[in-house]
Scaffold this active site. Structure first.
Site, PDB file in Angstrom:
ATOM      1  N   GLN A 112       0.860  -1.199   0.000  1.00 27.56           N
ATOM      2  CA  GLN A 112       0.000   0.000   0.000  1.00 27.56           C
ATOM      3  C   GLN A 112       0.888   1.238   0.000  1.00 27.56           C
ATOM      4  O   GLN A 112       0.947   1.994   0.962  1.00 27.56           O
ATOM      5  CB  GLN A 112      -0.923  -0.023   1.213  1.00 27.56           C
ATOM      6  CG  GLN A 112      -1.834  -1.238   1.188  1.00 27.56           C
ATOM      7  CD  GLN A 112      -2.841  -1.227   2.318  1.00 27.56           C
ATOM      8  OE1 GLN A 112      -3.357  -0.194   2.683  1.00 27.56           O
ATOM      9  NE2 GLN A 112      -3.098  -2.398   2.872  1.00 27.56           N
ATOM     10  N   LYS A 116       2.117 -10.573 -15.885  1.00 22.06           N
ATOM     11  CA  LYS A 116       0.990 -10.931 -15.033  1.00 22.06           C
ATOM     12  C   LYS A 116       0.055  -9.729 -14.941  1.00 22.06           C
ATOM     13  O   LYS A 116       0.509  -8.599 -14.856  1.00 22.06           O
ATOM     14  CB  LYS A 116       1.527 -11.283 -13.631  1.00 22.06           C
ATOM     15  CG  LYS A 116       0.471 -11.550 -12.590  1.00 22.06           C
ATOM     16  CD  LYS A 116       1.088 -11.821 -11.215  1.00 22.06           C
ATOM     17  CE  LYS A 116       1.175 -10.558 -10.383  1.00 22.06           C
ATOM     18  NZ  LYS A 116       1.700 -10.776  -9.015  1.00 22.06           N
ATOM     19  N   ARG A 158      -3.115  -8.162 -12.695  1.00 20.53           N
ATOM     20  CA  ARG A 158      -3.967  -8.322 -11.518  1.00 20.53           C
ATOM     21  C   ARG A 158      -5.127  -7.334 -11.586  1.00 20.53           C
ATOM     22  O   ARG A 158      -4.918  -6.145 -11.850  1.00 20.53           O
ATOM     23  CB  ARG A 158      -3.149  -8.059 -10.227  1.00 20.53           C
ATOM     24  CG  ARG A 158      -3.947  -8.369  -8.950  1.00 20.53           C
ATOM     25  CD  ARG A 158      -3.178  -8.002  -7.701  1.00 20.53           C
ATOM     26  NE  ARG A 158      -2.063  -8.865  -7.398  1.00 20.53           N
ATOM     27  CZ  ARG A 158      -2.151 -10.002  -6.703  1.00 20.53           C
ATOM     28  NH1 ARG A 158      -3.319 -10.412  -6.263  1.00 20.53           N
ATOM     29  NH2 ARG A 158      -1.071 -10.706  -6.460  1.00 20.53           N
ATOM     30  N   ASP A 193      10.044 -14.569  -6.138  1.00 19.24           N
ATOM     31  CA  ASP A 193       9.124 -13.474  -5.793  1.00 19.24           C
ATOM     32  C   ASP A 193       9.528 -12.894  -4.443  1.00 19.24           C
ATOM     33  O   ASP A 193      10.224 -13.555  -3.663  1.00 19.24           O
ATOM     34  CB  ASP A 193       7.680 -13.989  -5.745  1.00 19.24           C
ATOM     35  CG  ASP A 193       6.682 -12.932  -6.210  1.00 19.24           C
ATOM     36  OD1 ASP A 193       7.042 -11.742  -6.221  1.00 19.24           O
ATOM     37  OD2 ASP A 193       5.541 -13.292  -6.564  1.00 19.24           O
TER      38      ASP A 193
HETATM   39  C1  R5P Z   1       3.058  -8.667  -6.233  1.00 13.50           C
HETATM   40  O1  R5P Z   1       3.389  -7.808  -7.016  1.00 13.50           O
HETATM   41  C2  R5P Z   1       4.014  -9.338  -5.291  1.00 13.50           C
HETATM   42  O2  R5P Z   1       5.340  -9.246  -5.719  1.00 13.50           O
HETATM   43  C3  R5P Z   1       3.644 -10.792  -5.104  1.00 13.50           C
HETATM   44  O3  R5P Z   1       3.753 -11.456  -6.351  1.00 13.50           O
HETATM   45  C4  R5P Z   1       2.245 -10.912  -4.594  1.00 13.50           C
HETATM   46  O4  R5P Z   1       1.990  -9.987  -3.592  1.00 13.50           O
HETATM   47  C5  R5P Z   1       1.974 -12.297  -4.082  1.00 13.50           C
HETATM   48  O5  R5P Z   1       0.646 -12.369  -3.641  1.00 13.50           O
HETATM   49  P1  R5P Z   1      -0.205 -13.644  -3.908  1.00 13.50           P
HETATM   50  O6  R5P Z   1       0.549 -14.827  -3.371  1.00 13.50           O
HETATM   51  O7  R5P Z   1      -1.490 -13.395  -3.181  1.00 13.50           O
HETATM   52  O8  R5P Z   1      -0.413 -13.745  -5.400  1.00 13.50           O
END
Ligand code: R5P
Length: 291
Positions: free
Chosen positions: A96, A191, A193, A218
């Protein structure tokens, strides 16, 4: 006289103890009682340095409880120590960091005021989601990377023609750094979202990964959605095994199980969040940032 003390919160007790040993500091543990209504009552046990102290506390779930405990410890320590460094191995709220949709609160701005107000003079975070989050702070900040520690672990595995994969473009630099450490190549998927529903989708059409072992990198795993979508896509492209390397494994609900079910061989994370997958220790890297 104690020159340096390390105060560890309940959310980062093991990491705090390791850190105290590495920086040769006096360890101060916290005794925490959470009342039935959710309030935390904290008592610090040990001698606090008048010169410099380090308060270590991640804020993973329960996020707000761990956060208020971190702020409370900092405030108490500041009564004795002239310098208080807040080590936040996992910084909750880091996603955030900007107003994506009109009216959204930038909670990182609020955290910046809270940590300064509590008495911290510096923040050290590990692989914060984005450096934009730290721009809201008016005290000193430092972000350190756990990628070298994770890469050391993966270098020891015998992998078939390995390739580093970022599940999104936002993680491209992280993947590049991991690949550099491992002396191999990397790619970053596209990706998307949905900002309202949180649903993720892989937009990449084709990648050349046939038979190769992949390391999906990640910063964090929360619901597992990003990793599951990427793994399903990569499996369709006929890759070999899929390993996951991440700094912060929140693994909410049954995310770990769902990730395994999607075809992931192993999830490897660091001890910024203690748990079953947190096999890589980052205390040495944090220690180097303190001394
Ligand atoms: C997003 O940009 C972050 O780097 C992570 O990929 C993300 O927050 C992971 O969240 P989730 O496991 O809910 O997909």
């Amino acid at each position: 006289m104690t020159k340096l003390s390390v105060i560890c919160g309940k959310a980062s007790e093991d990491l705090g103890e390791k850190l105290a040993k590495k920086v040769n500091a006096n360890l101060v543990k916290s005794d925490v009682r959470v009342f039935p209504d959710g309030e935390s009552k904290i008592t610090l046990k040990g001698n606090i340095s008048k010169i410099k102290s380090v308060v270590v506390q991640s804020f993973y779930p329960p996020v707000d409880t761990n956060l208020i405990q971190a702020l409370s410890m900092i405030s108490k320590v500041k009564e004795t120590s002239s310098e208080v460094i807040a080590v936040i191995p996992y910084m909750g709220y880091a996603r955030q960091d900007r107003e994506f949709l009109p009216g959204e609160v930038i909670t990182m701005k609020v955290l910046a005021k809270l940590f300064k107000g509590a008495g911290a003079s510096k923040i050290i975070a590990v692989d914060i989601h984005s450096l934009i989050g730290l721009k809201h702070f008016t005290i000193k900040t430092k972000n350190i990377s756990a990628i070298p520690d994770l890469a050391i672990y993966f270098k020891k595995l015998s992998l078939k023609n390995p390739l580093i994969v970022s599940p999104d473009q936002g993680g491209k630099e992280r993947a590049k750094e991991f690949a550099k450490q491992m002396e191999i190549d990397y790619i970053a998927l596209d990706k998307k979202r949905d900002r309202k529903t949180g649903k993720v989708e892989i937009k990449t059409k084709k990648v050349d990964v046939v038979g190769r072992d992949l390391i999906l990198v990640d910063d964090m795993i929360s619901t597992g959605g990003s990793i599951i979508n990427a793994t399903k896509f990569l499996k369709k492209e006929k890759c070999g095994r899929v390993f996951v390397a991440c700094t912060h494994a929140l693994l909410m609900n049954d995310a770990g199980k769902k990730i395994k079910k999607s075809g992931v061989t192993k999830i490897v994370s660091t001890n910024t969040i203690p748990g079953k997958t947190s096999i890589v220790d980052v205390s040495n890297t944090i220690a180097k940032a303190i001394v």
